[in-house]
Design a protein around this motif. Structure first.
Motif, PDB file in Angstrom:
ATOM      1  N   SER A 131       0.974  -1.130  -0.169  1.00  0.00           N
ATOM      2  CA  SER A 131       0.215   0.102  -0.056  1.00  0.00           C
ATOM      3  C   SER A 131       0.953   1.128   0.018  1.00  0.00           C
ATOM      4  CB  SER A 131      -0.791   0.127   1.344  1.00  0.00           C
ATOM      5  OG  SER A 131      -0.134   0.039   2.417  1.00  0.00           O
ATOM      6  N   ILE A 132       0.350   2.425  -0.311  1.00  0.00           N
ATOM      7  CA  ILE A 132       1.067   3.567  -0.426  1.00  0.00           C
ATOM      8  C   ILE A 132       1.499   3.748   0.895  1.00  0.00           C
ATOM      9  CG2 ILE A 132       1.195   6.267  -1.051  1.00  0.00           C
ATOM     10  CD1 ILE A 132       0.598   4.091  -3.378  1.00  0.00           C
ATOM     11  N   PRO A 133       0.930   3.744   2.099  1.00  0.00           N
ATOM     12  CA  PRO A 133       1.405   4.120   3.296  1.00  0.00           C
ATOM     13  C   PRO A 133       2.653   3.118   3.544  1.00  0.00           C
ATOM     14  CG  PRO A 133      -0.718   4.150   3.514  1.00  0.00           C
ATOM     15  CD  PRO A 133      -0.396   3.612   2.096  1.00  0.00           C
ATOM     16  N   GLN A 134       2.625   1.917   3.135  1.00  0.00           N
ATOM     17  CA  GLN A 134       3.778   0.863   3.417  1.00  0.00           C
ATOM     18  C   GLN A 134       4.867   1.368   2.745  1.00  0.00           C
ATOM     19  OE1 GLN A 134       1.675  -2.511   2.181  1.00  0.00           O
ATOM     20  NE2 GLN A 134       1.633  -3.268   4.234  1.00  0.00           N
ATOM     21  N   TRP A 135       4.727   1.851   1.583  1.00  0.00           N
ATOM     22  CA  TRP A 135       5.737   2.450   0.858  1.00  0.00           C
ATOM     23  C   TRP A 135       6.479   3.745   1.503  1.00  0.00           C
ATOM     24  CZ3 TRP A 135       8.992   0.229  -2.459  1.00  0.00           C
ATOM     25  CH2 TRP A 135       8.527  -0.764  -3.123  1.00  0.00           C
ATOM     26  N   SER A 136       5.569   4.547   1.775  1.00  0.00           N
ATOM     27  CA  SER A 136       5.862   5.746   2.714  1.00  0.00           C
ATOM     28  C   SER A 136       6.825   5.310   3.911  1.00  0.00           C
ATOM     29  CB  SER A 136       4.911   6.778   3.212  1.00  0.00           C
ATOM     30  OG  SER A 136       4.231   7.162   2.105  1.00  0.00           O
ATOM     31  N   ALA A 137       6.547   4.549   4.740  1.00  0.00           N
ATOM     32  CA  ALA A 137       6.991   3.658   5.802  1.00  0.00           C
ATOM     33  C   ALA A 137       8.308   3.182   5.621  1.00  0.00           C
ATOM     34  CB  ALA A 137       6.252   2.664   6.585  1.00  0.00           C
ATOM     35  N   ILE A 138       8.575   2.604   4.486  1.00  0.00           N
ATOM     36  CA  ILE A 138       9.924   2.146   4.019  1.00  0.00           C
ATOM     37  C   ILE A 138      10.662   3.243   3.499  1.00  0.00           C
ATOM     38  CG2 ILE A 138      11.332   1.017   1.772  1.00  0.00           C
ATOM     39  CD1 ILE A 138       8.650  -0.898   1.868  1.00  0.00           C
TER      40      ILE A 138
END
Length: 156
Positions: A131-138
């Motif tokens: 998900s986009i938030p998961q990418w942001s976290a990375i």
């Protein structure tokens, strides 16, 4: 070893590219940003600004330190976003955060960049399986790691 100024510029560039990708997803793919998404945009841009000021202002450690604070703040915000996604039925939706966020001068002057229109729980679309938030976290983890490494090494 990469020079401090080059690393700060690379971090700033990555942050600007990440915001550009968010704008593409918003305006081309139709994914509306929620309040937590918009706060993450502010933090990516804050990291970029701190790194550029550090690179060109002659105080790279201060720029890196302030950028690190932004990256850690981003981890907190994206952590909240992932928590909302993990708990169906919860929402950040239309709440005081969105109201305040949309009244900030930058949001009124640049609504195409900073206006929060979406719901946090709608961020389930995936890009390469995440998900986009998961990418942001990375990306916040990678940026924080790079800034910590920069702060830990000797000045060059």
């Amino acid at each position: 070893m990469i020079r401090t100024r080059s690393l700060l510029n690379a971090i700033a560039f990555v942050c600007v590219v990440l915001v550009a990708i968010a704008l593409y997803l918003q305006h081309v793919e139709g994914l509306l940003p929620c309040p937590l998404c918009v706060i993450q945009r502010y933090l990516f841009l804050a990291i970029a600004l701190c790194c550029m000021v550090g690179a060109f202002g002659g105080k790279p450690r201060i720029g890196a330190g302030l950028g690190l604070i932004g990256a850690l703040g981003g981890l907190g915000v994206v952590g909240k976003h992932l928590w909302v996604l993990a708990h169906p039925g919860l929402s950040c939706g239309i709440d005081p955060i969105e109201t305040v966020l949309n009244k900030i001068p930058s949001a009124t002057m640049l609504p195409w960049l900073f206006k929060a229109d979406g719901l946090c729980e709608d961020a389930r679309d995936t890009l390469l399986g995440l998900s986009i938030p998961q990418w942001s976290a990375i990306w916040f983890v990678l940026l924080a790691g790079a800034l910590i490494a920069l702060l830990a090494r000797r000045q060059r």
